[in-house]
Every structure is written in C-alpha cells, then in structure tokens.
Scaffold this active site. Sequence first.
Site, PDB file in Angstrom:
ATOM      1  N   SER A   8       0.846  -1.192   0.000  1.00 47.91           N
ATOM      2  CA  SER A   8       0.000   0.000   0.000  1.00 47.91           C
ATOM      3  C   SER A   8       0.877   1.237   0.000  1.00 47.91           C
ATOM      4  O   SER A   8       1.652   1.459   0.944  1.00 47.91           O
ATOM      5  CB  SER A   8      -0.889   0.018   1.240  1.00 47.91           C
ATOM      6  OG  SER A   8      -1.420   1.319   1.399  1.00 47.91           O
ATOM      7  N   HIS A  33      -1.098  -1.305  -4.405  1.00 43.59           N
ATOM      8  CA  HIS A  33      -2.362  -1.003  -3.720  1.00 43.59           C
ATOM      9  C   HIS A  33      -2.457   0.505  -3.471  1.00 43.59           C
ATOM     10  O   HIS A  33      -1.589   1.096  -2.825  1.00 43.59           O
ATOM     11  CB  HIS A  33      -2.442  -1.774  -2.404  1.00 43.59           C
ATOM     12  CG  HIS A  33      -3.760  -1.660  -1.718  1.00 43.59           C
ATOM     13  ND1 HIS A  33      -4.874  -2.375  -2.095  1.00 43.59           N
ATOM     14  CD2 HIS A  33      -4.157  -0.897  -0.671  1.00 43.59           C
ATOM     15  CE1 HIS A  33      -5.897  -2.071  -1.308  1.00 43.59           C
ATOM     16  NE2 HIS A  33      -5.482  -1.165  -0.434  1.00 43.59           N
ATOM     17  N   ASP A  35      -4.606   3.539  -1.993  1.00 41.54           N
ATOM     18  CA  ASP A  35      -5.666   3.860  -1.036  1.00 41.54           C
ATOM     19  C   ASP A  35      -6.187   5.277  -1.236  1.00 41.54           C
ATOM     20  O   ASP A  35      -5.493   6.252  -0.949  1.00 41.54           O
ATOM     21  CB  ASP A  35      -5.125   3.723   0.396  1.00 41.54           C
ATOM     22  CG  ASP A  35      -5.006   2.273   0.826  1.00 41.54           C
ATOM     23  OD1 ASP A  35      -5.969   1.514   0.628  1.00 41.54           O
ATOM     24  OD2 ASP A  35      -3.945   1.896   1.364  1.00 41.54           O
ATOM     25  N   MET A  37      -8.769   8.024  -0.032  1.00 41.47           N
ATOM     26  CA  MET A  37      -9.582   8.372   1.149  1.00 41.47           C
ATOM     27  C   MET A  37     -10.127   9.782   0.986  1.00 41.47           C
ATOM     28  O   MET A  37      -9.418  10.672   0.513  1.00 41.47           O
ATOM     29  CB  MET A  37      -8.720   8.300   2.404  1.00 41.47           C
ATOM     30  CG  MET A  37      -8.082   6.933   2.609  1.00 41.47           C
ATOM     31  SD  MET A  37      -7.160   6.908   4.152  1.00 41.47           S
ATOM     32  CE  MET A  37      -6.557   5.219   4.138  1.00 41.47           C
ATOM     33  N   HIS A  66      -8.290   1.106  -4.154  1.00 41.46           N
ATOM     34  CA  HIS A  66      -9.219   0.868  -3.052  1.00 41.46           C
ATOM     35  C   HIS A  66      -9.895   2.200  -2.716  1.00 41.46           C
ATOM     36  O   HIS A  66      -9.282   3.082  -2.131  1.00 41.46           O
ATOM     37  CB  HIS A  66      -8.400   0.317  -1.864  1.00 41.46           C
ATOM     38  CG  HIS A  66      -9.187   0.096  -0.615  1.00 41.46           C
ATOM     39  ND1 HIS A  66      -8.571  -0.143   0.604  1.00 41.46           N
ATOM     40  CD2 HIS A  66     -10.513   0.064  -0.369  1.00 41.46           C
ATOM     41  CE1 HIS A  66      -9.492  -0.310   1.540  1.00 41.46           C
ATOM     42  NE2 HIS A  66     -10.685  -0.177   0.978  1.00 41.46           N
ATOM     43  N   MET A  68     -12.037   4.408  -0.681  1.00 40.13           N
ATOM     44  CA  MET A  68     -12.686   4.621   0.622  1.00 40.13           C
ATOM     45  C   MET A  68     -13.364   5.983   0.541  1.00 40.13           C
ATOM     46  O   MET A  68     -12.986   6.945   1.217  1.00 40.13           O
ATOM     47  CB  MET A  68     -11.638   4.553   1.743  1.00 40.13           C
ATOM     48  CG  MET A  68     -11.170   3.122   1.998  1.00 40.13           C
ATOM     49  SD  MET A  68      -9.615   3.060   2.907  1.00 40.13           S
ATOM     50  CE  MET A  68      -8.457   3.201   1.539  1.00 40.13           C
ATOM     51  N   MET A 137     -11.396  -5.937   5.044  1.00 40.71           N
ATOM     52  CA  MET A 137     -10.669  -4.980   5.889  1.00 40.71           C
ATOM     53  C   MET A 137     -10.413  -5.624   7.247  1.00 40.71           C
ATOM     54  O   MET A 137     -11.344  -5.979   7.965  1.00 40.71           O
ATOM     55  CB  MET A 137     -11.470  -3.696   6.088  1.00 40.71           C
ATOM     56  CG  MET A 137     -11.511  -2.760   4.893  1.00 40.71           C
ATOM     57  SD  MET A 137      -9.919  -2.366   4.136  1.00 40.71           S
ATOM     58  CE  MET A 137      -8.997  -1.713   5.523  1.00 40.71           C
ATOM     59  N   ASP A 173      -6.530  -6.608   4.002  1.00 37.80           N
ATOM     60  CA  ASP A 173      -5.925  -5.278   4.099  1.00 37.80           C
ATOM     61  C   ASP A 173      -5.993  -4.750   5.527  1.00 37.80           C
ATOM     62  O   ASP A 173      -7.080  -4.515   6.057  1.00 37.80           O
ATOM     63  CB  ASP A 173      -6.699  -4.352   3.138  1.00 37.80           C
ATOM     64  CG  ASP A 173      -6.122  -2.951   3.036  1.00 37.80           C
ATOM     65  OD1 ASP A 173      -5.066  -2.694   3.631  1.00 37.80           O
ATOM     66  OD2 ASP A 173      -6.734  -2.123   2.338  1.00 37.80           O
TER      67      ASP A 173
HETATM   68  C1  DX5 Z   1      -6.203   1.316   5.598  1.00 42.25           C
HETATM   69  C2  DX5 Z   1      -5.727   1.055   4.191  1.00 42.25           C
HETATM   70  C3  DX5 Z   1      -4.634   0.057   4.141  1.00 42.25           C
HETATM   71  C4  DX5 Z   1      -3.412   0.478   4.902  1.00 42.25           C
HETATM   72  C5  DX5 Z   1      -2.696  -0.748   5.356  1.00 42.25           C
HETATM   73  O1  DX5 Z   1      -7.325   2.111   5.570  1.00 42.25           O
HETATM   74  O2  DX5 Z   1      -6.780   0.596   3.371  1.00 42.25           O
HETATM   75  O3  DX5 Z   1      -4.324  -0.281   2.804  1.00 42.25           O
HETATM   76  O4  DX5 Z   1      -2.549   1.262   4.165  1.00 42.25           O
HETATM   77  O5  DX5 Z   1      -1.606  -0.342   6.125  1.00 42.25           O
HETATM   78  P1  DX5 Z   1      -0.929  -1.345   7.151  1.00 42.25           P
HETATM   79  O6  DX5 Z   1      -0.420  -2.498   6.361  1.00 42.25           O
HETATM   80  O7  DX5 Z   1       0.132  -0.504   7.752  1.00 42.25           O
HETATM   81  O8  DX5 Z   1      -2.002  -1.764   8.130  1.00 42.25           O
HETATM   82 ZN    ZN Z   2      -6.417  -0.361   1.297  1.00 41.40          ZN
END
Ligand code: DX5
Ligand code: ZN
Length: 214
Positions: A8, A33, A35, A37, A66, A68, A137, A173
């Site tokens: 990620s 990956h 993320d 947000m 991903h 969010m 998750m 994840d």
């Molecule tokens: C959390 C993200 C993950 C996060 C994982 O909301 O979706 O992808 O980056 O990070 P680690 O591996 O540090 O838990």
């Molecule tokens: Zn993620």
Amino acid sequence: MTVKIAPSILSADFARLGDEVKAIDQAGCDWIHVDVMDGHFVPNLTFGPPIIKAIRSWTAKPFDVHLMINPAQPSIKDYADAGADLITVHAEADSHLDRSLQLIRSLGKKAGVSLNPHTPESVVEYVLDKLDLILVMSVNPGFGGQSFIPAQLDKIAKLKAMIGTRPIEIEVDGGVTAANAGQIIAAGASVLVAGSAVFKSKDYANNIAGLRQS
Ligand code: DX5
Ligand code: ZN
C-alpha cells in the site's frame, strides 16, 4: 495458488511517490495497492485521479485502487481513466453495489468490493458473479499501522467457502505482517496488502519476500 503481495503506497514517501512505486515494482511486488480516502467515509484524506495518473507510468504492474469514498459511483470512471486496473468500492458506501460493480466491468476493469470489519460476508452473496475481488478490511479503514483484527479470519474462511470455484481473489488489508501472513493465507486469502510491513525499512525486497515466505 500463489499469493500476491500488494504494497500500500499509503505508507510510501508522498514527496517521492513515483520513485517509491518504481522501488516496490523492482522489489518484486505483484500489485500496487492505491488507497483513496475522502475525509468523509474515512477520517483521513489522501489523493485522487490526478496523482494516480501521474504515477501510472512508473510501473507496468496492476494498480489495485481501493476507494474509501462515499459516494463512489459518480467518480468510478475518473479512476478507470486515471489508470486503475482493479477498482474496489466499499459495500457500506453506496446504496447500489450491484450497479457500481456493473459500471466497473463495463469500463473494462476488474471489480472489487470491500467489507469493513463489522460487515458480514453475506452482503456479497447476490453479487458474486459480478465480482473479481473481495477485500476484507482487517482494520477500520483510514490509517496505516493499525493492528490486525483476528475476528476477520473467520470471515475470510466463510468467504472462501461461499466463493467455491469462482475466480474471485480474497484480498486482506490492514495490519498484515510476516508474523500473521501465514494464518491469513491458511484462512483463504490470495492477496495480501501491506503498508507498514513493506515500507517499515529500506529493503523493500526483503520485506516483500518475508511476507511471501509466510
Ligand atoms: C487502511 C488502508 C490500508 C493500509 C494498510 O485504511 O486501506 O491499505 O494502508 O496499512 P498497514 O499495512 O500498515 O495496516
Ligand atoms: Zn487499502
């Protein structure tokens, strides 16, 4: 089945994002990956389509995006155009999951759904034939560096049984480390996302190999 490792980039150095993407590619990752947000669906804000587009040329490996964000549906096409290969929406985000999955596939991308820790596996039962990936998750989304929630192992196993012979990846994840990767894979996961566990120290190749060996 060989397990895929998807670092990620949430845990990467954002000031050098292109270089970081290139580095995890050369270190042997399978997917990138990404993320996204929105500061609304989750309590943190990262980046959107322009940044994804900017880093797209730094690797040929699949971008596993991903989302969010809530709503997700109105901007799915923007993420497809920015270079996503897989687009995952949250089951909790939009009212019409089936429609979002159809839209993702109509854009020629692989379709995923993500389940927050409290969301039961039954929400995917009637969309299984429209799915390429289920993202479990194993922390509450929003931040890297949190601890794995062990109750998700049971959900992973139930999803694995529900999927049967369908070609659907189970991706996990949050809080994935070399110490718990083995039991996550044993429960049925085929893709491991890892932020902290990959970016914690400079030797990304060693960190990715450590996860793979588990
Ligand atoms: C959390 C993200 C993950 C996060 C994982 O909301 O979706 O992808 O980056 O990070 P680690 O591996 O540090 O838990
Ligand atoms: Zn993620």
